[in-house]
Design a protein around this motif. Sequence first.
Motif, PDB file in Angstrom:
ATOM      1  N   GLN A  12       0.827  -1.194   0.000  1.00  0.00           N
ATOM      2  CA  GLN A  12       0.000   0.000   0.000  1.00  0.00           C
ATOM      3  C   GLN A  12       0.865   1.250   0.000  1.00  0.00           C
ATOM      4  OE1 GLN A  12      -2.623  -0.515   3.404  1.00  0.00           O
ATOM      5  NE2 GLN A  12      -4.173  -1.470   2.108  1.00  0.00           N
ATOM      6  N   ALA A  13       0.289   2.341  -0.425  1.00  0.00           N
ATOM      7  CA  ALA A  13       1.005   3.612  -0.418  1.00  0.00           C
ATOM      8  C   ALA A  13       1.497   3.916   0.986  1.00  0.00           C
ATOM      9  CB  ALA A  13       0.094   4.728  -0.922  1.00  0.00           C
ATOM     10  N   GLY A  14       2.730   4.370   1.069  1.00  0.00           N
ATOM     11  CA  GLY A  14       3.340   4.656   2.349  1.00  0.00           C
ATOM     12  C   GLY A  14       4.154   3.516   2.922  1.00  0.00           C
ATOM     13  N   ASP A  15       3.979   2.327   2.381  1.00  0.00           N
ATOM     14  CA  ASP A  15       4.710   1.156   2.861  1.00  0.00           C
ATOM     15  C   ASP A  15       6.154   1.171   2.372  1.00  0.00           C
ATOM     16  OD1 ASP A  15       2.055  -1.367   2.774  1.00  0.00           O
ATOM     17  OD2 ASP A  15       2.524   0.248   4.191  1.00  0.00           O
ATOM     18  N   SER A  16       6.919   0.237   2.909  1.00  0.00           N
ATOM     19  CA  SER A  16       8.309   0.048   2.496  1.00  0.00           C
ATOM     20  C   SER A  16       8.492  -1.352   1.928  1.00  0.00           C
ATOM     21  CB  SER A  16       9.249   0.235   3.696  1.00  0.00           C
ATOM     22  OG  SER A  16       9.167   1.542   4.207  1.00  0.00           O
ATOM     23  N   LEU A  17       9.536  -1.490   1.133  1.00  0.00           N
ATOM     24  CA  LEU A  17       9.845  -2.778   0.520  1.00  0.00           C
ATOM     25  C   LEU A  17      11.350  -2.825   0.276  1.00  0.00           C
ATOM     26  CD1 LEU A  17       7.945  -5.113  -0.395  1.00  0.00           C
ATOM     27  CD2 LEU A  17       8.026  -4.147  -2.690  1.00  0.00           C
ATOM     28  N   ARG A  18      11.942  -3.985   0.441  1.00  0.00           N
ATOM     29  CA  ARG A  18      13.357  -4.139   0.128  1.00  0.00           C
ATOM     30  C   ARG A  18      13.529  -5.179  -0.968  1.00  0.00           C
ATOM     31  NH1 ARG A  18      18.643  -6.062   3.627  1.00  0.00           N
ATOM     32  NH2 ARG A  18      17.750  -8.127   3.269  1.00  0.00           N
ATOM     33  N   LEU A  19      14.145  -4.769  -2.027  1.00  0.00           N
ATOM     34  CA  LEU A  19      14.466  -5.670  -3.121  1.00  0.00           C
ATOM     35  C   LEU A  19      15.897  -6.168  -2.968  1.00  0.00           C
ATOM     36  CD1 LEU A  19      12.960  -3.708  -6.146  1.00  0.00           C
ATOM     37  CD2 LEU A  19      11.817  -5.256  -4.540  1.00  0.00           C
ATOM     38  N   SER A  20      16.117  -7.377  -3.422  1.00  0.00           N
ATOM     39  CA  SER A  20      17.445  -7.973  -3.383  1.00  0.00           C
ATOM     40  C   SER A  20      17.863  -8.392  -4.784  1.00  0.00           C
ATOM     41  CB  SER A  20      17.448  -9.212  -2.483  1.00  0.00           C
ATOM     42  OG  SER A  20      17.069  -8.892  -1.163  1.00  0.00           O
ATOM     43  N   CYS A  21      19.157  -8.379  -5.015  1.00  0.00           N
ATOM     44  CA  CYS A  21      19.703  -8.858  -6.277  1.00  0.00           C
ATOM     45  C   CYS A  21      20.881  -9.758  -5.954  1.00  0.00           C
ATOM     46  CB  CYS A  21      20.134  -7.690  -7.150  1.00  0.00           C
ATOM     47  SG  CYS A  21      20.872  -8.187  -8.724  1.00  0.00           S
ATOM     48  N   ALA A  22      20.765 -11.004  -6.341  1.00  0.00           N
ATOM     49  CA  ALA A  22      21.818 -11.987  -6.094  1.00  0.00           C
ATOM     50  C   ALA A  22      22.619 -12.216  -7.364  1.00  0.00           C
ATOM     51  CB  ALA A  22      21.207 -13.288  -5.615  1.00  0.00           C
ATOM     52  N   ALA A  23      23.909 -12.454  -7.174  1.00  0.00           N
ATOM     53  CA  ALA A  23      24.790 -12.707  -8.313  1.00  0.00           C
ATOM     54  C   ALA A  23      25.805 -13.771  -7.928  1.00  0.00           C
ATOM     55  CB  ALA A  23      25.501 -11.431  -8.728  1.00  0.00           C
ATOM     56  N   PRO A  24      26.347 -14.453  -8.890  1.00  0.00           N
ATOM     57  CA  PRO A  24      27.318 -15.497  -8.565  1.00  0.00           C
ATOM     58  C   PRO A  24      28.689 -14.928  -8.234  1.00  0.00           C
ATOM     59  CG  PRO A  24      27.073 -15.326 -10.925  1.00  0.00           C
ATOM     60  CD  PRO A  24      26.075 -14.371 -10.330  1.00  0.00           C
ATOM     61  N   GLY A  25      29.455 -15.702  -7.485  1.00  0.00           N
ATOM     62  CA  GLY A  25      30.857 -15.396  -7.259  1.00  0.00           C
ATOM     63  C   GLY A  25      31.094 -14.026  -6.671  1.00  0.00           C
ATOM     64  N   ARG A  26      32.103 -13.342  -7.185  1.00  0.00           N
ATOM     65  CA  ARG A  26      32.482 -12.027  -6.678  1.00  0.00           C
ATOM     66  C   ARG A  26      31.984 -10.925  -7.598  1.00  0.00           C
ATOM     67  NH1 ARG A  26      36.211 -11.091  -3.203  1.00  0.00           N
ATOM     68  NH2 ARG A  26      37.221  -9.456  -4.441  1.00  0.00           N
ATOM     69  N   THR A  27      30.781 -11.090  -8.121  1.00  0.00           N
ATOM     70  CA  THR A  27      30.252 -10.150  -9.108  1.00  0.00           C
ATOM     71  C   THR A  27      30.316  -8.714  -8.620  1.00  0.00           C
ATOM     72  OG1 THR A  27      28.790 -11.810 -10.074  1.00  0.00           O
ATOM     73  CG2 THR A  27      28.239  -9.498 -10.453  1.00  0.00           C
ATOM     74  N   PHE A  28      29.796  -8.465  -7.412  1.00  0.00           N
ATOM     75  CA  PHE A  28      29.692  -7.078  -6.960  1.00  0.00           C
ATOM     76  C   PHE A  28      31.006  -6.536  -6.418  1.00  0.00           C
ATOM     77  CE2 PHE A  28      25.524  -6.659  -8.214  1.00  0.00           C
ATOM     78  CZ  PHE A  28      24.742  -7.710  -7.769  1.00  0.00           C
ATOM     79  N   ALA A  29      32.027  -7.363  -6.372  1.00  0.00           N
ATOM     80  CA  ALA A  29      33.377  -6.865  -6.105  1.00  0.00           C
ATOM     81  C   ALA A  29      34.026  -6.414  -7.414  1.00  0.00           C
ATOM     82  CB  ALA A  29      34.223  -7.955  -5.450  1.00  0.00           C
ATOM     83  N   ASN A  30      33.567  -6.959  -8.511  1.00  0.00           N
ATOM     84  CA  ASN A  30      34.170  -6.680  -9.803  1.00  0.00           C
ATOM     85  C   ASN A  30      33.311  -5.812 -10.724  1.00  0.00           C
ATOM     86  OD1 ASN A  30      36.448  -8.320  -9.238  1.00  0.00           O
ATOM     87  ND2 ASN A  30      35.226 -10.134  -9.693  1.00  0.00           N
ATOM     88  N   TYR A  31      32.045  -5.677 -10.384  1.00  0.00           N
ATOM     89  CA  TYR A  31      31.120  -4.905 -11.205  1.00  0.00           C
ATOM     90  C   TYR A  31      30.379  -3.885 -10.349  1.00  0.00           C
ATOM     91  CZ  TYR A  31      31.477  -8.374 -14.991  1.00  0.00           C
ATOM     92  OH  TYR A  31      31.916  -9.195 -15.994  1.00  0.00           O
ATOM     93  N   ASN A  32      30.017  -2.768 -10.938  1.00  0.00           N
ATOM     94  CA  ASN A  32      29.092  -1.838 -10.305  1.00  0.00           C
ATOM     95  C   ASN A  32      27.695  -2.451 -10.360  1.00  0.00           C
ATOM     96  OD1 ASN A  32      31.294  -0.011 -10.391  1.00  0.00           O
ATOM     97  ND2 ASN A  32      30.666   0.653 -12.438  1.00  0.00           N
ATOM     98  N   GLY A  33      26.892  -2.169  -9.351  1.00  0.00           N
ATOM     99  CA  GLY A  33      25.529  -2.670  -9.329  1.00  0.00           C
ATOM    100  C   GLY A  33      24.541  -1.531  -9.491  1.00  0.00           C
ATOM    101  N   GLY A  34      23.451  -1.790 -10.186  1.00  0.00           N
ATOM    102  CA  GLY A  34      22.460  -0.753 -10.405  1.00  0.00           C
ATOM    103  C   GLY A  34      21.049  -1.290 -10.396  1.00  0.00           C
ATOM    104  N   TRP A  35      20.117  -0.375 -10.200  1.00  0.00           N
ATOM    105  CA  TRP A  35      18.693  -0.700 -10.250  1.00  0.00           C
ATOM    106  C   TRP A  35      17.996   0.195 -11.268  1.00  0.00           C
ATOM    107  CZ3 TRP A  35      16.488  -4.780  -7.855  1.00  0.00           C
ATOM    108  CH2 TRP A  35      17.184  -5.372  -6.792  1.00  0.00           C
ATOM    109  N   PHE A  36      17.123  -0.408 -12.036  1.00  0.00           N
ATOM    110  CA  PHE A  36      16.267   0.287 -12.982  1.00  0.00           C
ATOM    111  C   PHE A  36      14.831  -0.141 -12.730  1.00  0.00           C
ATOM    112  CE2 PHE A  36      18.880   2.233 -16.423  1.00  0.00           C
ATOM    113  CZ  PHE A  36      20.134   1.858 -15.973  1.00  0.00           C
ATOM    114  N   ARG A  37      13.907   0.592 -13.304  1.00  0.00           N
ATOM    115  CA  ARG A  37      12.512   0.172 -13.238  1.00  0.00           C
ATOM    116  C   ARG A  37      11.810   0.531 -14.537  1.00  0.00           C
ATOM    117  NH1 ARG A  37       9.989   4.440  -8.780  1.00  0.00           N
ATOM    118  NH2 ARG A  37      10.061   6.312 -10.113  1.00  0.00           N
ATOM    119  N   GLN A  38      10.765  -0.227 -14.806  1.00  0.00           N
ATOM    120  CA  GLN A  38       9.990   0.013 -16.012  1.00  0.00           C
ATOM    121  C   GLN A  38       8.513  -0.116 -15.690  1.00  0.00           C
ATOM    122  OE1 GLN A  38      11.118  -2.370 -19.404  1.00  0.00           O
ATOM    123  NE2 GLN A  38      10.153  -0.940 -20.803  1.00  0.00           N
TER     124      GLN A  38
END
Length: 125
Positions: A12-38
Amino acid sequence: VQLQASGGGLVQAGDSLRLSCAAPGRTFANYNGGWFRQAPGKEREFVGGIMRSGGTPYYSDSAKGRFTISKATAKNMIYLQMNNLNPEDTAIYYCAVNRRPFSDPGYKVGDWLYWGQGTQVTVSS
């Protein structure tokens, strides 16, 4: 690189939500991470990102103040904490990675190399 976004749902409006993104290995040590929406009928838009080196995340104007990106490199995860959601936040949310430099981290869809499948967020009024 295979990314898996999760955590979406109906809130509902006003609520909170946490999204997660999982990746293999050391992805986020070697790559920048980003979020988009459509949203339905709209182009995919940048929400925010965090550099592979860590540091302060960067956000779109619509996300500033309400959304927070963080990462847990050891867990190979990045997160998008969304607070005070409103119906205009309804969209499919995608995580993505790239290896762009800090000076030009990338705000456009074409700046990002690999994408997750997306997770639906629906905010009712």
